[in-house]
Design an enzyme around this catalytic site. Structure first.
Site, PDB file in Angstrom:
ATOM      1  N   ARG A  52      72.138  93.823  63.655  1.00 39.20           N
ATOM      2  CA  ARG A  52      71.692  93.726  62.258  1.00 39.20           C
ATOM      3  C   ARG A  52      72.607  94.565  61.355  1.00 39.20           C
ATOM      4  O   ARG A  52      72.958  94.144  60.239  1.00 39.20           O
ATOM      5  CB  ARG A  52      70.233  94.184  62.134  1.00 39.20           C
ATOM      6  CG  ARG A  52      69.652  93.942  60.756  1.00 39.20           C
ATOM      7  CD  ARG A  52      68.157  94.179  60.694  1.00 39.20           C
ATOM      8  NE  ARG A  52      67.826  95.584  60.840  1.00 39.20           N
ATOM      9  CZ  ARG A  52      66.586  96.062  60.904  1.00 39.20           C
ATOM     10  NH1 ARG A  52      65.552  95.229  60.827  1.00 39.20           N
ATOM     11  NH2 ARG A  52      66.351  97.350  61.031  1.00 39.20           N
ATOM     12  N   LYS A 151      70.476  95.351  54.902  1.00 39.03           N
ATOM     13  CA  LYS A 151      69.852  96.686  54.860  1.00 39.03           C
ATOM     14  C   LYS A 151      70.887  97.622  54.239  1.00 39.03           C
ATOM     15  O   LYS A 151      71.618  98.332  54.940  1.00 39.03           O
ATOM     16  CB  LYS A 151      69.450  97.107  56.283  1.00 39.03           C
ATOM     17  CG  LYS A 151      68.368  98.156  56.310  1.00 39.03           C
ATOM     18  CD  LYS A 151      67.709  98.233  57.667  1.00 39.03           C
ATOM     19  CE  LYS A 151      66.870  99.469  57.840  1.00 39.03           C
ATOM     20  NZ  LYS A 151      65.718  99.585  56.958  1.00 39.03           N
ATOM     21  N   GLU A 184      57.104  91.356  51.791  1.00 41.12           N
ATOM     22  CA  GLU A 184      56.949  92.425  52.787  1.00 41.12           C
ATOM     23  C   GLU A 184      56.526  93.690  52.057  1.00 41.12           C
ATOM     24  O   GLU A 184      56.406  93.689  50.830  1.00 41.12           O
ATOM     25  CB  GLU A 184      58.270  92.644  53.524  1.00 41.12           C
ATOM     26  CG  GLU A 184      59.415  93.059  52.608  1.00 41.12           C
ATOM     27  CD  GLU A 184      60.752  93.197  53.317  1.00 41.12           C
ATOM     28  OE1 GLU A 184      60.772  93.457  54.527  1.00 41.12           O
ATOM     29  OE2 GLU A 184      61.780  93.055  52.630  1.00 41.12           O
TER      30      GLU A 184
END
Ligand code: PMP
Length: 285
Positions: A52, A151, A184
């Site tokens: 990721r 991220k 989220e």
């Protein structure tokens, strides 16, 4: 001994672990990061986190200066140097120091930072009695502006939502996307249980692809619970039987109220408890 922090190939005492004020990670939030857990000295789903991180870096055209194998070793070595077996790991890659302009081509030497520390957990009470959350008016970043799948070090979208949540007296806050659907929470993914099925927003609802989210989906499927990734609205949460959040730090935490409205019977439900326990066993086995 002082906590040892890894910066670009070397370990430093915490007090001496510093990077340039010209680093674009600081000046512009230009960089990427990961938050990981170690259990019994082993990093949970280490490769998935690194993959990721690499995808996030790729998305912002940042080249990580070491290989994935080298990063894995650096993380393990930093944990060992600090004698941490159950802890939290923050992995940061910045664009590096440059001039006072946005241009990422004017930077040099991306910095790799690894901080391994004790984990600060939610109080036990949240796991036993459930968490209360609120919907905030700050929507999740539009994927065409800055994809929530990245991220990145620019976490202001989440921080603004977190501030709103805290002002309302809640530790976590629900963020909707630009379509008004559930996305989220500020640092956790969300699930509901409806008629025995587990439902969670799909990646294209504008969310981070949580590693814990995927682990919980895997565990639920193993337990023969149907899991569906579908668009959800607040209505679905208000009328759900159960609700919970997932994240590396939080693991699986039950949610019993949204916007002061009771979800289900107001207690952590049986499927939530089952998945929480299974996740606990899975990470500690
Ligand atoms: N969503 C956001 C916005 C996050 O920052 C995080 C990580 N803290 C998560 C979800 C959960 O992801 P993971 O399970 O990989 O920790």
């Amino acid at each position: 001994m002082s906590l040892q922090i890894y910066i670009s190939g070397k370990l430093y005492n915490k007090e001496d672990a510093k990077i340039s004020v010209y680093d674009h990670g600081l000046l512009y939030g230009d960089g990427v990061f990961e938050g990981m857990r170690s259990y019994n000295g082993k990093v949970f789903r280490h490769r998935e986190h690194l993959e990721r991180l690499w995808k996030s870096a790729r998305a912002i055209m940042l080249e990580i200066p070491i290989s994935m194998d080298e990063m894995e070793k650096a993380v393990n070595d930093t944990l060992a140097a600090n004698n941490i077996s159950d802890g939290y790991i923050r992995l940061v890659v910045t664009r590096g120091a440059g001039s006072l302009g946005l241009d990422p081509n004017r930077t040099q030497n991306p910095q790799v930072i690894i901080i391994t520390d004790k984990i600060s957990l939610y109080p036990d009470e949240y796991y036993e009695n459930g968490l209360e959350i609120v919907t905030v008016s700050t929507i999740r970043n539009h994927p065409a502006a800055l994809s929530p799948r990245v991220k990145s070090l620019n976490y202001l979208n989440n921080i603004m939502a977190k501030i709103e949540g805290l002002q309302a007296g809640c530790e976590e806050a629900l963020m909707l996307n630009h379509n008004g659907e559930v996305a989220e929470c500020t640092g956790d993914n969300i699930f509901i249980v409806r008629n025995g099925e587990l439902l969670t927003p799909p990646i294209d609802a504008g969310i981070l692809e949580g590693i814990t989210r995927q682990a919980v989906i895997d565990l639920a499927r193993e337990a023969e619970i149907t899991v569906r990734e579908i668009a959800l609205t607040r209505h679905d949460i208000f009328t759900a039987d159960e609700c919970f959040l997932t994240g590396s730090a939080a693991e699986v935490v039950p949610v019993v109220k949204l916007d002061r409205r009771v979800i289900g019977d107001g207690k952590p439900g049986p499927i939530t408890r089952k998945l929480k326990d299974r996740f606990h066993e899975y990470t500690r086995s």
